[in-house]
Design a protein around this motif. Structure first.
Motif, PDB file in Angstrom:
ATOM      1  N   ALA A 109       2.433  -7.103  -8.135  1.00  0.00           N
ATOM      2  CA  ALA A 109       1.499  -7.622  -9.132  1.00  0.00           C
ATOM      3  C   ALA A 109       1.086  -9.050  -8.810  1.00  0.00           C
ATOM      4  O   ALA A 109      -0.098  -9.407  -8.900  1.00  0.00           O
ATOM      5  CB  ALA A 109       2.139  -7.563 -10.517  1.00  0.00           C
ATOM      6  N   VAL A 110       2.030  -9.867  -8.414  1.00  0.00           N
ATOM      7  CA  VAL A 110       1.713 -11.257  -8.079  1.00  0.00           C
ATOM      8  C   VAL A 110       0.808 -11.322  -6.851  1.00  0.00           C
ATOM      9  O   VAL A 110      -0.148 -12.108  -6.802  1.00  0.00           O
ATOM     10  CB  VAL A 110       3.012 -12.061  -7.850  1.00  0.00           C
ATOM     11  N   VAL A 129       3.142 -14.268 -18.330  1.00  0.00           N
ATOM     12  CA  VAL A 129       4.096 -13.166 -18.251  1.00  0.00           C
ATOM     13  C   VAL A 129       4.661 -12.953 -19.647  1.00  0.00           C
ATOM     14  O   VAL A 129       5.209 -13.882 -20.245  1.00  0.00           O
ATOM     15  CB  VAL A 129       5.238 -13.466 -17.257  1.00  0.00           C
ATOM     16  N   VAL A 145       4.065  -4.274 -15.524  1.00  0.00           N
ATOM     17  CA  VAL A 145       5.255  -4.220 -14.675  1.00  0.00           C
ATOM     18  C   VAL A 145       6.421  -3.717 -15.530  1.00  0.00           C
ATOM     19  O   VAL A 145       6.603  -4.158 -16.657  1.00  0.00           O
ATOM     20  CB  VAL A 145       5.562  -5.599 -14.071  1.00  0.00           C
ATOM     21  N   SER A 179       8.748 -10.867 -11.769  1.00  0.00           N
ATOM     22  CA  SER A 179       7.382 -11.380 -11.645  1.00  0.00           C
ATOM     23  C   SER A 179       7.370 -12.902 -11.601  1.00  0.00           C
ATOM     24  O   SER A 179       6.664 -13.517 -10.785  1.00  0.00           O
ATOM     25  CB  SER A 179       6.531 -10.878 -12.815  1.00  0.00           C
ATOM     26  N   ILE A 211       0.595 -10.527 -16.891  1.00  0.00           N
ATOM     27  CA  ILE A 211       1.591  -9.536 -16.464  1.00  0.00           C
ATOM     28  C   ILE A 211       2.381  -9.140 -17.697  1.00  0.00           C
ATOM     29  O   ILE A 211       3.072  -9.964 -18.295  1.00  0.00           O
ATOM     30  CB  ILE A 211       2.535 -10.098 -15.385  1.00  0.00           C
ATOM     31  N   HIS A 248      -1.769  -6.507 -15.461  1.00  0.00           N
ATOM     32  CA  HIS A 248      -0.799  -5.723 -14.699  1.00  0.00           C
ATOM     33  C   HIS A 248       0.361  -5.356 -15.614  1.00  0.00           C
ATOM     34  O   HIS A 248       0.853  -6.200 -16.372  1.00  0.00           O
ATOM     35  CB  HIS A 248      -0.291  -6.513 -13.490  1.00  0.00           C
ATOM     36  N   THR A 294       0.511  -1.361 -10.218  1.00  0.00           N
ATOM     37  CA  THR A 294       0.768  -2.061 -11.484  1.00  0.00           C
ATOM     38  C   THR A 294      -0.518  -2.479 -12.176  1.00  0.00           C
ATOM     39  O   THR A 294      -0.485  -2.957 -13.311  1.00  0.00           O
ATOM     40  CB  THR A 294       1.615  -3.330 -11.238  1.00  0.00           C
ATOM     41  N   GLY A 319       6.962  -6.373  -9.549  1.00  0.00           N
ATOM     42  CA  GLY A 319       6.688  -7.786  -9.794  1.00  0.00           C
ATOM     43  C   GLY A 319       6.074  -8.455  -8.585  1.00  0.00           C
ATOM     44  O   GLY A 319       5.109  -9.216  -8.695  1.00  0.00           O
ATOM     45  N   ARG A 320       6.618  -8.173  -7.413  1.00  0.00           N
ATOM     46  CA  ARG A 320       6.078  -8.740  -6.173  1.00  0.00           C
ATOM     47  C   ARG A 320       4.649  -8.252  -5.931  1.00  0.00           C
ATOM     48  O   ARG A 320       3.758  -9.040  -5.589  1.00  0.00           O
ATOM     49  CB  ARG A 320       6.978  -8.359  -5.005  1.00  0.00           C
TER      50      ARG A 320
END
Length: 350
Positions: A336-337, A8, A318, A18, A125, A316, A307, A333-334
């Motif tokens: 992308a994960v 990240v 974000v 994230s 990310i 991704h 994303t 964030g949610r």
């Protein structure tokens, strides 16, 4: 060379959201941030930006943000909240680490190069926001101006404009907030915008918010530069702006055509003397470090699906485009994960 599943980059609202969801994903991850302290871009906001005039702040996941007194500087309140969040959930942000480039490694991984070394990661990310990329458009004659030019990002308060003739450029919330502040001390203020500003009566409804986000999302799906959430949002008639209207401060003039040594000039030859031009003209996404991956398309933007970068599902973005808001960054964030967890579980990437 340290290795991780997901890197990240950036520890503002988007990066911390994230990281929060990565904690329960089963994936190894690391968080790098260029700032020396928690708070993302908020720690760099001008000292006179108070919580009373900040746009609505959406909670980071799992931790309620208790609004501080209205007169508390945003540059103090929000960084304190971010620091408490990092501590509460044990998010180990490595800082200050400035990422300089992300490249493809020979084995299908990514190399994340920085001023503190290089990491390898299976996915990335990117949550670097826009604050470090202020945008100042060029107008003919700009180099001849004898006064001072600065951007919102460099504004530190109205005191330095005392007795000055100030031209404020821009039609967003920051432009009108700074215009009103500066007018109390400046000799004169002139407000110019490319398009007539749109003011909104009543609350900012969820339906209106969805319309704004949809406009930006359509652009990034088409591979166009995203524009900003703020640029697609009408200005709200706050008590402060109603008072400014009564004082005659919100008299907007169309954009000038050129800059001259002593001020600005319109096409009809009319001029406005100025000592300062304050460019409240927004920001661009801070994505220079991703240039080696060649993600941009022929239209100048990055084609996105949510994303995810369509050209490279390992990447991704974000807090980019439609997720460049506090509520949007949390949801992004949610999402992308969730996608990266599925991607990295696939046999070819296991």
């Amino acid at each position: 060379m340290p290795e991780t599943d997901v890197m990240v980059v950036g520890a503002g609202q988007a990066g911390l959201s994230s990281a929060y969801h990565l904690r329960s994903s089963g994936l190894d991850f690391a968080v790098l941030d260029a700032d020396a302290a928690p708070g993302g871009a908020w720690q760099h906001r001008w000292p006179t930006l108070r919580m009373a005039t900040v746009h609505g702040i959406f909670d980071l996941p799992g931790m309620h943000f208790t609004p501080p007194p209205p007169d508390e500087p945003a540059a103090d309140a929000l960084p304190a909240y971010f620091a408490a969040f990092e501590n509460e959930f044990g998010i180990d942000v490595q800082r200050p680490v400035a990422v300089t480039a992300v490249r493809n490694a020979d084995d299908g991984r990514l190399l994340v190069e920085s001023d503190k070394g290089t990491w390898t990661t299976r996915a990335l990310i990117n949550a670097t926001g826009t604050w470090t990329k202020p945008f100042m458009p060029y107008y003919p004659g700009q180099e001849t101006f004898r006064g001072r030019q600065l951007h919102t990002a460099h504004y530190r308060g109205p005191a330095e404009f005392a007795g000055k003739r100030v031209v404020v450029v821009g039609g967003g919330t920051s432009a009108v907030q700074l215009l009103v502040e500066i007018a109390d001390v400046a000799a004169t203020t002139t407000w110019v915008t490319r398009r007539p500003p749109l003011f909104r009566d009543g609350p900012f409804t969820p339906d209106h918010g969805r319309e704004v986000v949809a406009k930006v999302e359509a652009r990034v799906r088409a591979g166009l530069p995203p524009g900003s959430i703020a640029s697609a949002t009408d200005l709200a008639w706050t008590p402060q702006l109603r008072e400014a209207r009564e004082r005659g401060l919100l008299v907007r003039r169309p954009m000038f055509d050129r800059i001259v040594a002593g001020g600005v000039q319109w096409r009809d030859g009319a001029t406005q003397d100025a000592d300062v031009i304050l460019w409240c003209t927004g920001f661009r996404p801070a994505l220079d470090h991703l240039a080696p991956l060649r993600l941009r398309g022929p239209s100048g933007g990055i084609v996105m699906d949510g994303t995810r970068v369509v050209a490279d599902p390992r990447i991704h973005l974000v807090g980019y485009g439609p997720s460049a808001s506090t509520v949007g960054a949390n949801r992004a964030g949610r999402a992308a994960v969730r996608e990266l967890r599925a991607l990295l579980a696939a046999p070819a990437l296991a």
